[in-house]
Scaffold this active site. Structure first.
Site, short mmCIF file in Angstrom:
data_model
loop_
_atom_site.label_atom_id
_atom_site.label_comp_id
_atom_site.label_asym_id
_atom_site.label_seq_id
_atom_site.Cartn_x
_atom_site.Cartn_y
_atom_site.Cartn_z
CD GLU A 20 -3.10 -0.93 0.44
OE1 GLU A 20 -3.39 0.24 0.11
OE2 GLU A 20 -3.76 -1.92 0.09
CB CYS A 55 -1.46 7.77 1.43
SG CYS A 55 -2.94 6.95 2.02
P1 NAD Z 1 8.16 4.65 5.03
O1 NAD Z 1 8.14 3.84 3.77
O2 NAD Z 1 9.34 5.50 5.31
O3 NAD Z 1 7.99 3.70 6.33
C1 NAD Z 1 6.95 2.75 6.43
C2 NAD Z 1 7.38 1.63 7.38
O4 NAD Z 1 8.54 1.00 6.84
C3 NAD Z 1 7.73 2.09 8.80
O5 NAD Z 1 7.20 1.17 9.73
C4 NAD Z 1 9.27 2.06 8.80
O6 NAD Z 1 9.80 1.74 10.07
C5 NAD Z 1 9.59 0.97 7.81
N1 NAD Z 1 10.85 1.21 7.10
C6 NAD Z 1 11.40 2.41 6.78
N2 NAD Z 1 12.57 2.23 6.12
C7 NAD Z 1 12.75 0.89 6.01
C8 NAD Z 1 13.77 0.07 5.43
N3 NAD Z 1 14.84 0.61 4.83
N4 NAD Z 1 13.64 -1.26 5.50
C9 NAD Z 1 12.55 -1.82 6.10
N5 NAD Z 1 11.56 -1.09 6.66
C10 NAD Z 1 11.65 0.24 6.62
O7 NAD Z 1 6.81 5.51 4.99
P2 NAD Z 1 6.32 6.61 6.01
O8 NAD Z 1 7.18 7.82 5.87
O9 NAD Z 1 6.13 6.02 7.36
O10 NAD Z 1 4.86 6.91 5.42
C11 NAD Z 1 4.65 7.78 4.36
C12 NAD Z 1 4.44 7.04 3.05
O11 NAD Z 1 3.44 6.04 3.19
C13 NAD Z 1 3.92 7.97 1.97
O12 NAD Z 1 4.54 7.64 0.75
C14 NAD Z 1 2.45 7.65 1.90
O13 NAD Z 1 1.82 7.95 0.68
C15 NAD Z 1 2.46 6.18 2.17
N6 NAD Z 1 1.16 5.76 2.66
C16 NAD Z 1 0.38 4.96 1.89
C17 NAD Z 1 -0.88 4.58 2.31
C18 NAD Z 1 -1.79 3.70 1.51
O14 NAD Z 1 -2.82 3.30 2.03
N7 NAD Z 1 -1.46 3.38 0.29
C19 NAD Z 1 -1.32 5.02 3.57
C20 NAD Z 1 -0.49 5.84 4.32
C21 NAD Z 1 0.76 6.19 3.87
#
Ligand code: NAD
Length: 472
Positions: free
Chosen positions: A218, A252
């Site tokens: 997602e 998002c």
């Molecule tokens: P992110 O991708 O930085 O982090 C998401 C999760 O991944 C967190 O739990 C984090 O700890 C983990 N993570 C981060 N780096 C990692 C790595 N290198 N290896 C493994 N895990 C890792 O995202 P964010 O900043 O928390 O959220 C914002 C993003 O999420 C935006 O792009 C937004 O559009 C998206 N989002 C999508 C939806 C949807 O329903 N499609 C909903 C909310 C947010």
């Protein structure tokens, strides 16, 4: 279960291995499969949400400056509804789905069984830290899985609340950032459900590929919002401003930028100004209804984007409060940084196009978005037909997310898979194809065995192609 006290839980966590072993053993022992167990877990979750509403609201306010109104309608109530729906529908969802037979399989029982994958990991982001963890959790429990939850380390206060021991029987919560999540993903899971950025989505998918683990992604991206000249500017401005500045723009599915004609831009600007004034007052910094940016890193990133084009409305910021005013930018170029990345903050660029065809071309030259919005009195369907996106809103924002019969999911760069309501149950279930045949009546099978003949080939081909014969 009484209201939570947050202190002291984190010290008592097992290492990942111990936690994973405990969950796998619970699944192997079949603990999570009985419908009674699933219902009890869901009821416990519902109770947790009800009994700790204030604590959750406080945590969301500390993390994101979220008002109780926004916390309720976008996090707590949606989760409670999802729990209630799952409890009410579980027996129906779990039923084997009968499948039509052909003549070859006529006297058999053919059905699809929904069985749990096993040990599932749910990795959540920080922007709706409760919703984006609990909604998939409901589906995973309903489907009979053991679950490991990995909340975002960035929304620290909500992360703490979600560590409650009541959430840790056949599911567990582990804490950590990129490094710890990377270590976790070296383990083999039976399903990975990830919500976050496309950048990290690729890392998680690569980790899933090592074990051939099925995955839902997602993700996010830039959601276009087309406004045509036929619209009433004030109505559009109210709806767009609410969805853009909700949760301080950290949504998002929020409209990321507007595409409209130069003439509509001139009419929209005063209308947006008036909507912002009405929603947040003369000085939005003092409004209890406007959230804050999650941390300094994102604040700095957003502050940098304020320099793109020209600020038409807002533009103020204050680092100590992580405050960015509801902002509208004009004269923005396609090549500006604000158009290269998902904004994820209270900044709305307006870009001008000559007509609808140019807007559609602009949208289709980019990655497929998670959501797409079109405002028009008569051309919404044209935008719908000529574009592709995870979800679509005609003449409004992301209200479709309040409907549990609608899936949430992206396409292409905005993700793969879907959930919410029954879609969640199906996402977390393996759809097992089952055909149960009689052990007798062997004579009926003679035709399919060698030595083959043209006649048996013709007959079997016909029997495979024919649906159940009502004469039999
Ligand atoms: P992110 O991708 O930085 O982090 C998401 C999760 O991944 C967190 O739990 C984090 O700890 C983990 N993570 C981060 N780096 C990692 C790595 N290198 N290896 C493994 N895990 C890792 O995202 P964010 O900043 O928390 O959220 C914002 C993003 O999420 C935006 O792009 C937004 O559009 C998206 N989002 C999508 C939806 C949807 O329903 N499609 C909903 C909310 C947010």
């Amino acid at each position: 279960m009484g209201p939570l006290s947050v202190q002291g839980w984190m010290d008592s966590f097992d290492s990942f291995e111990d936690t994973l072993r405990r969950l796998r053993e619970a699944f192997k022992a079949g603990q999570t499969r009985p419908v009674e167990f699933r219902v009890a877990q869901l009821q416990g979750l519902g109770h947790f949400l009800g009994a700790n509403k204030q604590l959750l609201q406080d945590a969301l306010a500390e993390d994101l400056g979220k008002s109780p109104f926004e916390s309720d309608i976008s996090e707590i109530i949606l989760c409670q509804n999802e729990v209630d729906l799952a409890i009410k529908s579980l027996q129906t969802w779990m039923k084997d789905e009968p499948v039509a037979t052909n003549l070859l399989t006529k006297l058999s029982s053919a059905f699809i069984r929904k069985e749990p994958f096993g040990l599932v990991i749910i990795i959540a982001p920080w922007n709706y830290p409760l919703n984006l963890m609990i909604m998939p959790l409901v589906g995973a429990i309903a489907a009979g899985n053991c679950v490991l939850l990995k909340p975002s380390e960035i929304s620290k206060n909500t992360e703490k609340v979600c560590c409650h021991p009541a959430l840790q029987s056949c599911f567990a919560v582990v804490l950590g950032g990129p490094e710890e999540t990377g270590q976790l993903l070296e383990h083999k899971f039976d399903y990975i459900f990830f919500t976050g950025s496309p950048r990290v989505g690729k890392i998680v998918m690569a980790a899933a590929a090592k074990h051939l683990t099925p995955i839902t992604l997602e993700l996010g991206g830039k959601n276009p919002c087309y406004v045509d000249d036929s619209c009433d500017p004030q109505t559009v401005a109210n709806r767009v401003a609410w969805f853009r500045y909700f949760n301080a723009g950290q949504t998002c599915v929020a409209p990321d930028y507007i595409l409209c004609s130069q003439e509509m831009q001139e009419r929209l600007l005063p209308a947006l100004q008036s909507a912002i004034l009405r929603f947040y007052g003369d000085d939005p910094k003092t409004s209890p209804n406007l959230g804050r940016i999650i941390n300094q890193k994102h604040f700095k990133r957003l502050q940098g984007l304020l320099g793109c084009g020209r600020v038409a409305i807002g533009g103020q910021s204050e680092e100590s409060e992580r405050y960015i005013a509801p902002t509208v930018l004009v004269d923005v170029q396609e090549t500006d940084p604000v158009m290269q990345e998902e904004i994820f903050g209270p900044i709305l660029p307006l870009l001008t196009v000559k007509n609808l065809e140019e807007a559609i071309d602009f949208i289709n030259r980019r990655e497929k978005p998670l959501a797409l919005y079109a405002f028009s009195n008569n051309r919404v369907n044209q935008v719908l037909d000529c574009t592709s996106s995870g979800g679509f809103g005609g003449n409004d924002g992301f209200l479709y997310l309040t409907l549990s019969a609608m899936p949430l999911g992206g396409i292409g760069n905005s993700g793969m898979g879907r959930y919410h309501g029954k879609f969640s149950f199906d996402t977390f279930s393996h759809h097992r194809a089952c055909l149960l045949r009689s052990p007798g009546m062997e004579r009926l099978n003679d035709l399919r065995y060698p030595p083959y003949s043209p006649w048996s080939q013709q007959l079997i081909s016909w029997a495979i192609g024919s649906q159940s014969c009502t004469l039999l």
